[in-house]
Motif scaffolding. Structure first.
Motif, PDB file in Angstrom:
ATOM      1  N   LEU A 147      93.951  18.109 108.345  1.00  0.00           N
ATOM      2  CA  LEU A 147      93.691  19.203 107.403  1.00  0.00           C
ATOM      3  C   LEU A 147      92.217  19.270 107.030  1.00  0.00           C
ATOM      4  N   HIS A 148      91.581  18.106 106.875  1.00  0.00           N
ATOM      5  CA  HIS A 148      90.158  18.100 106.527  1.00  0.00           C
ATOM      6  C   HIS A 148      89.312  18.665 107.663  1.00  0.00           C
ATOM      7  N   LEU A 149      89.616  18.269 108.888  1.00  0.00           N
ATOM      8  CA  LEU A 149      88.833  18.758 110.021  1.00  0.00           C
ATOM      9  C   LEU A 149      89.006  20.261 110.209  1.00  0.00           C
ATOM     10  N   LEU A 150      90.196  20.763 109.994  1.00  0.00           N
ATOM     11  CA  LEU A 150      90.407  22.206 110.086  1.00  0.00           C
ATOM     12  C   LEU A 150      89.614  22.950 109.008  1.00  0.00           C
ATOM     13  N   GLU A 151      89.433  22.301 107.863  1.00  0.00           N
ATOM     14  CA  GLU A 151      88.684  22.934 106.775  1.00  0.00           C
ATOM     15  C   GLU A 151      87.185  22.934 107.045  1.00  0.00           C
ATOM     16  N   VAL A 152      86.638  21.808 107.512  1.00  0.00           N
ATOM     17  CA  VAL A 152      85.187  21.694 107.625  1.00  0.00           C
ATOM     18  C   VAL A 152      84.645  22.074 108.995  1.00  0.00           C
ATOM     19  N   LEU A 153      85.526  22.237 109.992  1.00  0.00           N
ATOM     20  CA  LEU A 153      85.077  22.582 111.339  1.00  0.00           C
ATOM     21  C   LEU A 153      85.733  23.879 111.816  1.00  0.00           C
ATOM     22  N   PRO A 154      85.225  25.012 111.349  1.00  0.00           N
ATOM     23  CA  PRO A 154      85.793  26.295 111.791  1.00  0.00           C
ATOM     24  C   PRO A 154      85.648  26.528 113.283  1.00  0.00           C
ATOM     25  N   SER A 155      84.802  25.727 113.945  1.00  0.00           N
ATOM     26  CA  SER A 155      84.619  25.868 115.392  1.00  0.00           C
ATOM     27  C   SER A 155      85.849  25.416 116.177  1.00  0.00           C
TER      28      SER A 155
END
Length: 298
Positions: A147-155
């Motif tokens: 969930l954190h990676l999906l939030e901070v990495l829109p790429s």
């Protein structure tokens, strides 16, 4: 010093680490899997091939791997991706990984970036914009990390993660299921998620107590362009904080009162007597929108 050698398989990914290779590397570098960081190393080359195949890489992607460990999956990803960024919290493993890649994939050494960091601390825009997440995630932090990676990495456009089997089921659960909950609703904010396989215990060292599950996600548009994920996720958390209660009761403390909760729910076209487990992400989004509207009118 004995170096790892190709496993001899005739598949698309030669030279992967065998069980003997992994243990040899651990002994050579004096690095052993620890409970502190939830480390279970994959020791089966066929499992690596399976993961890489399911990730469906085209060859030009920048892949993010979290928790590369001794490099079993890293080698497989380097064979199929343009670049791999590996985020490793263990300083000894982070230092060892480039050496292993240099031995077994010297032609790919420049295609690897190792970042010594906690994946949960990564900031927006970090890592140069990876497009795919492929990882064997530690069981104890798998959901927060995704969930954190999906939030901070829109790429990120897609991903394949290996997690505890029951966590895989929860991530892919649909509304109305007994296992549908906070992870299921939140990951649906901007992805389509499905479970694509099960991995047995014996392909890991140390062997975990339960099997693992493979989860594939594909990124789409967020459930709302007007609301933030934080607004919607706050409603999701409140709805499941007391799972057995009706939404009216579960949200009354969060919203302020039972009367106001009922008004907000009816304005969102949601039955106040329903329970959170029956709502999809779009229902939660309507509740958040109705709550914002009610707050603006105060």
């Amino acid at each position: 010093m004995t170096h790892p050698t190709p496993d001899g398989a005739d598949g698309a990914l030669p030279g992967l680490l065998s069980a003997a290779d992994v243990r040899r590397l651990a002994q050579e570098f004096d690095m052993w899997p620890t409970k502190r960081w939830g480390q279970n190393f994959v020791i089966d080359p066929n499992t690596i091939r399976r993961i890489v195949d399911l990730a469906d890489l085209a060859g030009d992607e920048h892949v993010l791997e979290v928790g590369p460990g001794l490099g079993s999956l890293t080698l497989g990803l380097l064979d199929k991706a343009e670049h791999v960024t590996a985020v490793e919290i263990d300083p000894k493993l982070a230092a060892q990984l480039p050496e292993t890649v240099g031995r077994m994939r010297p032609e790919k050494a420049s295609s690897l970036t190792v970042v010594r960091d906690d994946a949960l601390r990564l900031k927006p825009g970090a890592l140069g914009g990876p497009s795919v997440l492929v990882a064997n995630l530690p069981y104890n932090v798998a959901v927060p990390v995704v969930l954190h990676l999906l939030e901070v990495l829109p790429s990120l456009t897609k991903g394949l993660v290996m997690v505890q089997d029951e966590v895989a089921d929860r991530l892919a659960a649909a509304p109305g299921s007994k296992i549908y909950g906070v992870p299921s609703a939140k990951i649906a904010w901007d992805t389509e998620t499905r479970k694509v396989g099960v991995v047995g215990k014996k392909v890991f060292w140390p062997e975990p107590r339960i099997s693992s599950g493979l989860v594939r996600f594909d990124r789409g548009k967020p459930a709302s362009q007007e609301l933030t994920r934080q607004e919607v996720f706050a409603v999701v958390d409140a709805a499941f904080a007391q799972r057995r209660k009706t939404l009216r009761a579960a949200l009354s403390g969060f919203i302020g009162s039972g009367t106001l909760a009922e008004q907000v729910l009816r304005s969102a076209d949601v039955d106040p007597q329903a329970r959170g487990e029956t709502l999809n992400i779009h229902d939660f989004t309507r509740i958040a929108a109705a709550l914002r509207s009610a707050s603006e009118q105060v």
